[in-house]
Motif scaffolding. Structure first.
Motif, PDB file in Angstrom:
ATOM      1  N   GLY A   1     -21.305  28.945   3.891  1.00 27.78           N
ATOM      2  CA  GLY A   1     -22.815  28.451   4.647  1.00 27.78           C
ATOM      3  C   GLY A   1     -22.527  29.150   5.502  1.00 27.78           C
ATOM      4  O   GLY A   1     -21.125  28.415   6.219  1.00 27.78           O
ATOM      5  N   ALA A   2     -23.055  29.949   6.632  1.00 21.11           N
ATOM      6  CA  ALA A   2     -22.684  30.497   7.947  1.00 21.11           C
ATOM      7  C   ALA A   2     -23.632  30.432   8.658  1.00 21.11           C
ATOM      8  O   ALA A   2     -24.333  31.755  10.066  1.00 21.11           O
ATOM      9  CB  ALA A   2     -22.690  31.933   7.586  1.00 21.11           C
TER      10      ALA A   2
ATOM     11  N   VAL B   1     -15.497  31.644   5.075  1.00 20.01           N
ATOM     12  CA  VAL B   1     -16.815  30.948   6.005  1.00 20.01           C
ATOM     13  C   VAL B   1     -17.275  32.391   4.036  1.00 20.01           C
ATOM     14  O   VAL B   1     -16.985  33.794   5.027  1.00 20.01           O
ATOM     15  CB  VAL B   1     -17.127  31.646   7.098  1.00 20.01           C
ATOM     16  CG1 VAL B   1     -18.726  31.282   6.745  1.00 20.01           C
ATOM     17  CG2 VAL B   1     -16.557  30.714   7.667  1.00 20.01           C
ATOM     18  N   ALA B   2     -17.588  32.423   3.502  1.00 22.66           N
ATOM     19  CA  ALA B   2     -19.324  32.692   2.197  1.00 22.66           C
ATOM     20  C   ALA B   2     -19.962  32.631   2.639  1.00 22.66           C
ATOM     21  O   ALA B   2     -20.647  31.412   2.462  1.00 22.66           O
ATOM     22  CB  ALA B   2     -18.598  32.868   1.681  1.00 22.66           C
ATOM     23  N   ASP B   3     -21.300  32.856   2.660  1.00 17.77           N
ATOM     24  CA  ASP B   3     -22.649  32.966   2.586  1.00 17.77           C
ATOM     25  C   ASP B   3     -23.655  34.506   1.815  1.00 17.77           C
ATOM     26  O   ASP B   3     -22.904  35.391   1.828  1.00 17.77           O
ATOM     27  CB  ASP B   3     -23.575  32.837   4.071  1.00 17.77           C
ATOM     28  CG  ASP B   3     -24.540  32.351   4.136  1.00 17.77           C
ATOM     29  OD1 ASP B   3     -25.676  32.887   3.186  1.00 17.77           O
ATOM     30  OD2 ASP B   3     -24.648  31.076   4.862  1.00 17.77           O
TER      31      ASP B   3
ATOM     32  N   ALA C   1     -22.797  36.416   7.280  1.00 14.74           N
ATOM     33  CA  ALA C   1     -21.429  35.942   7.350  1.00 14.74           C
ATOM     34  C   ALA C   1     -20.488  37.766   7.322  1.00 14.74           C
ATOM     35  O   ALA C   1     -20.681  38.108   6.960  1.00 14.74           O
ATOM     36  CB  ALA C   1     -21.265  36.110   5.729  1.00 14.74           C
ATOM     37  N   THR C   2     -20.439  37.390   9.018  1.00 11.95           N
ATOM     38  CA  THR C   2     -19.624  38.258   9.608  1.00 11.95           C
ATOM     39  C   THR C   2     -18.956  38.292  10.224  1.00 11.95           C
ATOM     40  O   THR C   2     -18.712  36.846  10.254  1.00 11.95           O
ATOM     41  CB  THR C   2     -20.587  39.265  10.418  1.00 11.95           C
ATOM     42  OG1 THR C   2     -21.016  38.424  11.654  1.00 11.95           O
ATOM     43  CG2 THR C   2     -22.431  40.104   9.970  1.00 11.95           C
TER      44      THR C   2
ATOM     45  N   ALA D   1     -19.493  37.979   2.090  1.00 13.49           N
ATOM     46  CA  ALA D   1     -20.546  38.132   2.555  1.00 13.49           C
ATOM     47  C   ALA D   1     -21.021  38.066   0.880  1.00 13.49           C
ATOM     48  O   ALA D   1     -20.655  38.599  -0.380  1.00 13.49           O
ATOM     49  CB  ALA D   1     -21.163  39.484   2.311  1.00 13.49           C
ATOM     50  N   LEU D   2     -21.332  37.031   0.189  1.00  9.10           N
ATOM     51  CA  LEU D   2     -21.143  36.506  -0.914  1.00  9.10           C
ATOM     52  C   LEU D   2     -22.928  36.469  -2.112  1.00  9.10           C
ATOM     53  O   LEU D   2     -23.866  36.034  -1.716  1.00  9.10           O
ATOM     54  CB  LEU D   2     -21.212  34.957  -1.224  1.00  9.10           C
ATOM     55  CG  LEU D   2     -20.383  34.010  -3.133  1.00  9.10           C
ATOM     56  CD1 LEU D   2     -18.918  34.794  -3.094  1.00  9.10           C
ATOM     57  CD2 LEU D   2     -20.671  32.699  -2.061  1.00  9.10           C
ATOM     58  N   PRO D   3     -22.161  37.371  -3.376  1.00  5.83           N
ATOM     59  CA  PRO D   3     -23.629  37.985  -4.038  1.00  5.83           C
ATOM     60  C   PRO D   3     -23.805  37.097  -4.763  1.00  5.83           C
ATOM     61  O   PRO D   3     -23.413  36.117  -6.142  1.00  5.83           O
ATOM     62  CB  PRO D   3     -23.115  39.349  -4.409  1.00  5.83           C
ATOM     63  CG  PRO D   3     -21.794  38.776  -4.974  1.00  5.83           C
ATOM     64  CD  PRO D   3     -21.068  38.044  -3.912  1.00  5.83           C
TER      65      PRO D   3
END
Length: 292
Positions: free
Chosen positions: A208-209, A229-231, A237-238, A250-252
């Motif tokens: 969660g970003a 950090v993943a979202d 998510a930068t 940047a999670l798919p």
């Protein structure tokens, strides 16, 4: 941030310049002390220092005498935080005796290289160090993966055989997951050896970003944790939004859990928090973490 995160940047700078330095390591404590065995401080010749060995009452004294004390090689020095009559402490947390190993680059270089390799690889590490006699400062390591050692400056240091009693003590510390101190035979003489055990650097995965992830990241980094950090929202998510994070993904989400191995490099000691504020996303992420 941990002492090591302060020590390593200064060490890298001094190494790049080929400059000498003194490493101070707490190796024993009697009575009360803010810092325990394993605390370290790095001293540069220009007066800079990183890390601490006490709550502030010893650093200046250690730095003042470190260079001439190590002129002939490593030495263990005794520092008392008691007043001259030996009864009253200078402060509420200082009321004991601290023994500090002082050494220069010649012997300290391999130690800091190993600490850096373990820190980067997030693996446990045991360091067995001779604390007296003509071999003071000689070491053996255990627990560090060969690939991590091979990519660090440790690869260029002399290696002890696996049959070395020093190596055996380091391996015992890894097995027990705790420091070990023993007398072992070195050149036929019973010699004090201390094996420091350092646990793997813990990790926190923040899924969660949103803005509420920022203070969580800040707190974890202050504790010295490795933080990812993943979202699924790539615009959130930068690295710009989470500059302090060790990793931003940047999670798919739609491809989870099948895509999990490509994105999740988690360790058994890591923790995770889900703050995506989306039940569907949290469900997919949780299924991936559980291997469902």
């Amino acid at each position: 941030m941990t002492d090591l995160e302060h020590v390593l940047p200064l060490w890298s700078e001094l190494e790049a310049a080929g400059a000498d330095y003194v490493l101070a390591t707490v190796v024993a404590v009697e009575g009360s002390s803010y810092r325990k065995p394993g605390a370290r401080m790095l001293l540069a010749q220009d007066g800079r220092r990183a890390g601490t060995v006490s709550g502030g009452c010893l650093e200046a004294e250690v730095a003042r005498r470190a260079w001439w004390l190590t002129a002939d090689g490593p030495v263990v020095e005794r520092y008392s935080t008691l007043e001259d009559d030996g009864d009253l402490p200078y402060g509420s947390g200082c009321g004991g005796v601290v023994y500090i190993l002082l050494e220069r680059r010649k012997t300290a270089r391999a130690l800091i290289a190993a600490l850096k390799a373990a820190f980067d690889a997030r693996t446990p590490l045991a360091i067995a160090t001779i604390l007296e006699g003509p071999r003071i400062g000689q070491r053996a390591f255990a627990g560090l993966p060969e690939e991590a050692a091979a990519t660090s400056q440790l690869a260029h240091e002399p290696r002890l055989s696996d049959e070395s009693p020093l190596k055996g003590l380091a391996e015992l510390a890894v097995e027990r997951r705790a420091p070990v101190e023993r007398k072992i035979a070195v050149e036929g003489v019973q010699t004090r050896v201390w094996a420091d055990y350092r646990t793997a650097r813990p990790g926190l995965w923040i899924f969660g970003a949103g803005d509420d992830a920022k203070p969580l990241l800040h707190l974890a980094r202050e504790l010295g944790w490795f933080v990812t950090v993943a979202d699924g929202r790539s615009h959130l998510a930068t690295k710009d939004r989470f500059a302090a994070a060790d990793n931003v993904i940047a999670l798919p989400i739609a491809e989870l859990p099948d895509a999990a191995p490509a994105y999740f490099d988690m360790r058994a000691s890591d923790a995770s928090v889900m703050v995506t504020h989306s039940f569907e996303q949290d469900s997919r992420i949780l299924a991936s973490l559980l291997g469902v």
